[in-house]
Design an enzyme around this catalytic site. Structure first.
Site, mmCIF file in Angstrom:
data_model
loop_
_atom_site.group_PDB
_atom_site.id
_atom_site.type_symbol
_atom_site.label_atom_id
_atom_site.label_comp_id
_atom_site.label_asym_id
_atom_site.label_seq_id
_atom_site.Cartn_x
_atom_site.Cartn_y
_atom_site.Cartn_z
ATOM 1 N N ARG A 108 0.749 -1.467 -0.098
ATOM 2 C CA ARG A 108 -0.027 0.194 -0.034
ATOM 3 C C ARG A 108 0.899 1.299 -0.014
ATOM 4 O O ARG A 108 1.902 1.255 0.484
ATOM 5 C CB ARG A 108 -0.931 -0.089 1.274
ATOM 6 N N LEU A 109 0.037 2.371 -0.371
ATOM 7 C CA LEU A 109 0.858 3.816 -0.428
ATOM 8 C C LEU A 109 -0.267 4.531 -0.006
ATOM 9 O O LEU A 109 -1.496 4.336 -0.005
ATOM 10 C CB LEU A 109 1.093 4.273 -1.756
ATOM 11 N N ASP A 110 0.186 5.220 1.083
ATOM 12 C CA ASP A 110 -0.927 6.207 1.892
ATOM 13 C C ASP A 110 -1.403 7.182 0.588
ATOM 14 O O ASP A 110 -0.795 7.486 -0.389
ATOM 15 C CB ASP A 110 -0.387 7.294 2.835
ATOM 16 N N ARG A 111 -2.531 7.448 1.277
ATOM 17 C CA ARG A 111 -3.358 8.472 0.212
ATOM 18 C C ARG A 111 -2.665 9.702 -0.506
ATOM 19 O O ARG A 111 -2.388 9.882 -1.529
ATOM 20 C CB ARG A 111 -4.730 8.818 0.630
ATOM 21 N N THR A 149 0.577 10.043 -0.674
ATOM 22 C CA THR A 149 1.918 9.812 -1.175
ATOM 23 C C THR A 149 1.662 9.313 -2.563
ATOM 24 O O THR A 149 0.787 8.415 -3.093
ATOM 25 C CB THR A 149 2.516 8.585 -0.439
#
Length: 259
Positions: A52-55, A57
């Site tokens: 996942r990548l934070d929103r 980022t």
């Protein structure tokens, strides 16, 4: 349309824009745009998330094109076999480079973790960091007549929630645009004077072993317009070179390997 960095019959990698959610979440019921659904519609087949990548980022986001490949890729991430490289812009001048070994308490969501146990233990967290450049701009933000910023390269060795943001904040050099762990006054100043109206954290590259062919795969993602504009203003435009998106290097044959 999302920028596809790499695609074969087993996996696909895209350059995730800042502000996009990876997948649909009941925590953000009103959102209409998601990376997974967009990629699925774009390539015409289902995709399976593996990390996942934070929103806020941007950068390289990898997905499997089958549940089995997704499982194999997830294992590489879980076993820390994937090399992740990020770039970030920080408040102030970060002079040093090294490895930050600073345990982090588990961060919980107020809604999703409402009924979780209150017992929390600090978890090991390691981040390699390297200072690449610094600049002082003649713009007053806060109590000083000028503003100082640093460009850093980061490589997390563990995967704690918001690890990179929290580690840089621990060094007293929070990321520009970090609304949770950063300096709100500095965030407003950077947005107003330099157009940095997002979290200045970019997942620049992933280096991994292809789960099917066994070849070494390095995938790089270019910077968006906000990043490029800031890099030009700060005179850093040559510090993150415009390299090929993918380097796909076959493993040496068994006969050529050293004993």
């Amino acid at each position: 349309m999302l920028e596809i960095l790499y695609q074969d019959e087993w996996l696909v990698a895209v350059n995730k824009p800042a502000g996009w959610l990876v997948h649909r979440s009941w925590l953000d019921r009103h959102e209409k745009v998601f990376v997974m659904q967009t990629v699925r519609d774009q390539i015409g087949q289902h995709v399976f998330t593996v990390h996942r990548l934070d929103r806020p980022t941007s950068g390289v986001l990898l997905m499997g094109l089958s549940s089995e490949v997704g499982r194999l890729l997830s294992q590489q991430f879980e076993q820390h076999q994937v090399q992740k490289t990020y770039h970030a812009v920080l408040r102030g001048w970060l002079e040093s480079s090294g490895t930050l070994d600073y345990p982090l308490m588990e961060e919980r969501d107020k809604i999703a973790d409402k009924f979780a146990s209150e017992t929390r233990i600090a978890q090991p967290a390691l981040t390699d960091y390297q200072a690449l450049a610094k600049v002082e701009m003649p713009v007053p933000v806060g109590r000083y007549p000028t503003s100082r910023y640093s460009l850093v390269e980061l490589s997390p060795k563990t995967g704690r929630k918001h690890q990179l943001r929290r580690h840089m904040s621990h060094l007293r050099h929070p990321m520009i645009g970090d609304s949770t762990h950063g300096d709100l006054k500095q965030n407003r100043g950077a947005a107003q004077h330099f157009g940095a109206n997002r979290l200045m954290l970019h997942a620049s590259s992933l280096s991994l072993t292809h789960p099917v062919t066994g070849e070494s795969l390095l995938i790089r993602a270019g910077l968006d317009s906000v990043w490029q504009n800031l890099m030009n203003q700060f005179g850093w435009q040559d510090l993150i070179p415009d390299v090929p998106r993918v380097e796909f290097v076959p493993e040496p044959s068994q006969d050529n390997r050293s004993e």
